[in-house]
Design a protein around this motif. Structure first.
Motif, PDB file in Angstrom:
ATOM      1  N   THR A   7       0.845  -1.206   0.000  1.00  0.00           N
ATOM      2  CA  THR A   7       0.000   0.000   0.000  1.00  0.00           C
ATOM      3  C   THR A   7       0.875   1.249   0.000  1.00  0.00           C
ATOM      4  O   THR A   7       1.808   1.381   0.801  1.00  0.00           O
ATOM      5  N   TYR A   8       0.545   2.169  -0.897  1.00  0.00           N
ATOM      6  CA  TYR A   8       1.259   3.447  -0.968  1.00  0.00           C
ATOM      7  C   TYR A   8       0.315   4.456  -1.613  1.00  0.00           C
ATOM      8  O   TYR A   8      -0.874   4.193  -1.784  1.00  0.00           O
ATOM      9  N   PHE A   9       0.863   5.614  -1.966  1.00  0.00           N
ATOM     10  CA  PHE A   9       0.070   6.603  -2.687  1.00  0.00           C
ATOM     11  C   PHE A   9       0.215   6.325  -4.183  1.00  0.00           C
ATOM     12  O   PHE A   9       0.990   5.446  -4.578  1.00  0.00           O
ATOM     13  N   ASN A  10      -0.498   7.109  -5.000  1.00  0.00           N
ATOM     14  CA  ASN A  10      -0.366   6.887  -6.437  1.00  0.00           C
ATOM     15  C   ASN A  10       0.877   7.598  -6.968  1.00  0.00           C
ATOM     16  O   ASN A  10       0.806   8.590  -7.690  1.00  0.00           O
ATOM     17  N   ALA A  38      -9.229   8.298   1.388  1.00  0.00           N
ATOM     18  CA  ALA A  38      -8.920   6.879   1.655  1.00  0.00           C
ATOM     19  C   ALA A  38      -7.705   6.790   2.584  1.00  0.00           C
ATOM     20  O   ALA A  38      -7.660   5.952   3.491  1.00  0.00           O
ATOM     21  N   TRP A  39      -6.720   7.687   2.369  1.00  0.00           N
ATOM     22  CA  TRP A  39      -5.531   7.674   3.234  1.00  0.00           C
ATOM     23  C   TRP A  39      -5.861   8.195   4.627  1.00  0.00           C
ATOM     24  O   TRP A  39      -5.465   7.616   5.634  1.00  0.00           O
ATOM     25  N   THR A  40      -6.618   9.285   4.703  1.00  0.00           N
ATOM     26  CA  THR A  40      -6.978   9.856   6.005  1.00  0.00           C
ATOM     27  C   THR A  40      -7.656   8.794   6.874  1.00  0.00           C
ATOM     28  O   THR A  40      -7.391   8.698   8.078  1.00  0.00           O
ATOM     29  N   ARG A  42      -7.383   5.481   6.571  1.00  0.00           N
ATOM     30  CA  ARG A  42      -6.534   4.314   6.859  1.00  0.00           C
ATOM     31  C   ARG A  42      -5.370   4.639   7.788  1.00  0.00           C
ATOM     32  O   ARG A  42      -4.852   3.776   8.502  1.00  0.00           O
ATOM     33  N   LYS A  43      -4.916   5.910   7.737  1.00  0.00           N
ATOM     34  CA  LYS A  43      -3.703   6.322   8.461  1.00  0.00           C
ATOM     35  C   LYS A  43      -3.634   5.817   9.914  1.00  0.00           C
ATOM     36  O   LYS A  43      -2.624   5.229  10.319  1.00  0.00           O
ATOM     37  N   PRO A  44      -4.709   6.017  10.710  1.00  0.00           N
ATOM     38  CA  PRO A  44      -4.597   5.597  12.121  1.00  0.00           C
ATOM     39  C   PRO A  44      -4.375   4.101  12.300  1.00  0.00           C
ATOM     40  O   PRO A  44      -3.862   3.664  13.334  1.00  0.00           O
ATOM     41  N   LEU A  48       2.830   2.995  11.570  1.00  0.00           N
ATOM     42  CA  LEU A  48       3.484   4.244  11.996  1.00  0.00           C
ATOM     43  C   LEU A  48       2.798   5.486  11.434  1.00  0.00           C
ATOM     44  O   LEU A  48       3.395   6.556  11.393  1.00  0.00           O
ATOM     45  N   GLY A  49       1.597   5.314  10.945  1.00  0.00           N
ATOM     46  CA  GLY A  49       0.866   6.463  10.373  1.00  0.00           C
ATOM     47  C   GLY A  49       1.481   6.952   9.082  1.00  0.00           C
ATOM     48  O   GLY A  49       1.356   8.130   8.723  1.00  0.00           O
ATOM     49  N   ALA A  50       2.189   6.079   8.381  1.00  0.00           N
ATOM     50  CA  ALA A  50       2.840   6.482   7.126  1.00  0.00           C
ATOM     51  C   ALA A  50       2.879   5.294   6.170  1.00  0.00           C
ATOM     52  O   ALA A  50       2.692   4.138   6.574  1.00  0.00           O
ATOM     53  N   LEU A  51       3.117   5.588   4.903  1.00  0.00           N
ATOM     54  CA  LEU A  51       3.220   4.552   3.868  1.00  0.00           C
ATOM     55  C   LEU A  51       4.625   4.599   3.252  1.00  0.00           C
ATOM     56  O   LEU A  51       5.262   5.638   3.309  1.00  0.00           O
ATOM     57  N   PRO A  52       5.121   3.504   2.702  1.00  0.00           N
ATOM     58  CA  PRO A  52       4.425   2.269   2.356  1.00  0.00           C
ATOM     59  C   PRO A  52       4.232   1.309   3.524  1.00  0.00           C
ATOM     60  O   PRO A  52       4.966   1.358   4.514  1.00  0.00           O
ATOM     61  N   VAL A  53       3.240   0.440   3.311  1.00  0.00           N
ATOM     62  CA  VAL A  53       2.992  -0.663   4.241  1.00  0.00           C
ATOM     63  C   VAL A  53       2.857  -1.941   3.408  1.00  0.00           C
ATOM     64  O   VAL A  53       2.186  -1.943   2.376  1.00  0.00           O
ATOM     65  N   CYS A  62       6.138  -1.939   7.994  1.00  0.00           N
ATOM     66  CA  CYS A  62       6.395  -0.617   7.422  1.00  0.00           C
ATOM     67  C   CYS A  62       7.888  -0.375   7.214  1.00  0.00           C
ATOM     68  O   CYS A  62       8.697  -1.264   7.449  1.00  0.00           O
ATOM     69  N   GLN A  63       8.230   0.826   6.773  1.00  0.00           N
ATOM     70  CA  GLN A  63       9.577   1.305   6.448  1.00  0.00           C
ATOM     71  C   GLN A  63      10.024   0.796   5.072  1.00  0.00           C
ATOM     72  O   GLN A  63      10.323  -0.385   4.881  1.00  0.00           O
ATOM     73  N   SER A  64      10.079   1.738   4.130  1.00  0.00           N
ATOM     74  CA  SER A  64      10.327   1.389   2.723  1.00  0.00           C
ATOM     75  C   SER A  64      11.599   0.566   2.508  1.00  0.00           C
ATOM     76  O   SER A  64      11.591  -0.425   1.763  1.00  0.00           O
ATOM     77  N   ALA A  65      12.695   0.963   3.151  1.00  0.00           N
ATOM     78  CA  ALA A  65      13.958   0.250   2.915  1.00  0.00           C
ATOM     79  C   ALA A  65      13.901  -1.167   3.488  1.00  0.00           C
ATOM     80  O   ALA A  65      14.407  -2.117   2.875  1.00  0.00           O
TER      81      ALA A  65
HETATM   82  N1  LIG Z   1      10.947   6.218   6.859  1.00  0.00           N
HETATM   83  C1  LIG Z   1       9.658   5.927   6.280  1.00  0.00           C
HETATM   84  C2  LIG Z   1       8.997   7.236   5.877  1.00  0.00           C
HETATM   85  C3  LIG Z   1       7.534   7.034   5.630  1.00  0.00           C
HETATM   86  C4  LIG Z   1       6.869   8.315   5.176  1.00  0.00           C
HETATM   87  O1  LIG Z   1       7.145   9.416   5.682  1.00  0.00           O
HETATM   88  N2  LIG Z   1       5.966   8.189   4.203  1.00  0.00           N
HETATM   89  C5  LIG Z   1       5.288   9.343   3.642  1.00  0.00           C
HETATM   90  C6  LIG Z   1       5.230   9.207   2.137  1.00  0.00           C
HETATM   91  S1  LIG Z   1       6.800   9.049   1.383  1.00  0.00           S
HETATM   92  C7  LIG Z   1       3.856   9.391   4.172  1.00  0.00           C
HETATM   93  O2  LIG Z   1       3.275   8.379   4.462  1.00  0.00           O
HETATM   94  N3  LIG Z   1       3.298  10.600   4.223  1.00  0.00           N
HETATM   95  C8  LIG Z   1       1.909  10.804   4.572  1.00  0.00           C
HETATM   96  C9  LIG Z   1       1.666  11.091   6.009  1.00  0.00           C
HETATM   97  O3  LIG Z   1       2.634  11.115   6.816  1.00  0.00           O
HETATM   98  O4  LIG Z   1       0.500  11.303   6.354  1.00  0.00           O
HETATM   99  C10 LIG Z   1       9.809   4.985   5.089  1.00  0.00           C
HETATM  100  O5  LIG Z   1      10.862   4.994   4.439  1.00  0.00           O
HETATM  101  O6  LIG Z   1       8.890   4.200   4.843  1.00  0.00           O
END
Ligand SMILES: N[C@@H](CCC(=O)N[C@@H](CS)C(=O)NCC(=O)O)C(=O)O
Length: 206
Positions: A7-10, A38-40, A42-44, A48-53, A62-65
């Motif tokens: 899951t990520y953004f477009n 859709a992101w708002t 799903r975020k909670p 970690l409240g961020a994507l990708p997942v 989570c964590q892209s790397a």
């Molecule tokens: N260190 C994390 C960073 C994750 C991150 O900050 N993702 C951004 C997109 S690149 C995100 O989800 N932004 C939307 C938000 O924080 O609401 C990773 O590499 O996955």
């Protein structure tokens, strides 16, 4: 590997490396792209409240790397030993450093003139150091071998094409006077599964 959902953004952004790993190995996965509300919503519920997942079975990671490394390990793209893995990881960390120190600053700048100035400073300055490093590693590839760690494609090669594509998204030509880099980019990009994905993936700016 059981079917997973990424899951990520477009956009390519922080998910494209994982997508490249999955695509180049022909692995089926759900390429979920969230937009707007859709992101708002799903975020909670994300770790970690961020994507990708990445969702595998009923668990989310989570964590892209970390996701890209995991998928590379699972699919034989992380080298045959720790030294090959080190070659791959230094490339990965180099592009991450460039993104975090330079590209993010340019991306966040809203003033057009200041943005142009940042692009110029980066293009003429540290970008050259980073590209010199990539070329240095490419020069070390043994005669007759095509990839960063020799004759086998690895996450390192995918990091290079993803990173150079990202630089291009800032309207910076990473290939100026760099034939070795261009040849490597074209060689990896010509792998049928990668060429197919690059052609069919959603067209996005970043
Ligand atoms: N260190 C994390 C960073 C994750 C991150 O900050 N993702 C951004 C997109 S690149 C995100 O989800 N932004 C939307 C938000 O924080 O609401 C990773 O590499 O996955």
């Amino acid at each position: 590997m059981s079917k997973c959902r990424l899951t990520y953004f477009n956009s390519r952004g922080g998910a494209e490396l994982a997508r490249l790993v999955l695509k180049c190995k022909g692995i089926e996965f759900e390429d979920e792209r969230l937009e707007g509300d859709a992101w708002t919503q799903r975020k909670p519920d994300t770790p970690l409240g961020a994507l990708p997942v990445l969702k595998i079975g009923d668990k989310e990671y989570c964590q892209s790397a970390a996701i890209a490394r995991y998928l590379a390990k699972e699919n034989g793209l992380m080298g045959a030993n720790n030294l090959e893995a080190l070659r791959i990881e230094e490339m990965m960390e180099m592009f991450a450093e460039m993104l975090n120190r330079e590209l993010i600053k340019i991306y966040m700048e809203k003033d057009d003139d200041k943005k142009k100035e940042l692009v110029k400073t980066f293009s003429e300055g540290s970008l050259q150091k980073y590209l010199d490093f990539v070329e240095k590693r490419l020069k070390e590839i043994k005669e007759g071998k095509a990839f960063l760690i020799g004759d086998k494609l690895s996450l390192g090669d995918l990091v290079i094409i993803d990173g150079l594509t990202m630089i291009g998204a800032f309207k910076i030509d990473p290939f100026k006077d760099r034939t070795l880099l261009k040849a490597h980019f074209d060689r990896v990009g010509a792998i049928p599964e990668i060429a197919k994905w690059v052609k069919e993936r959603p067209a996005t700016n970043f």
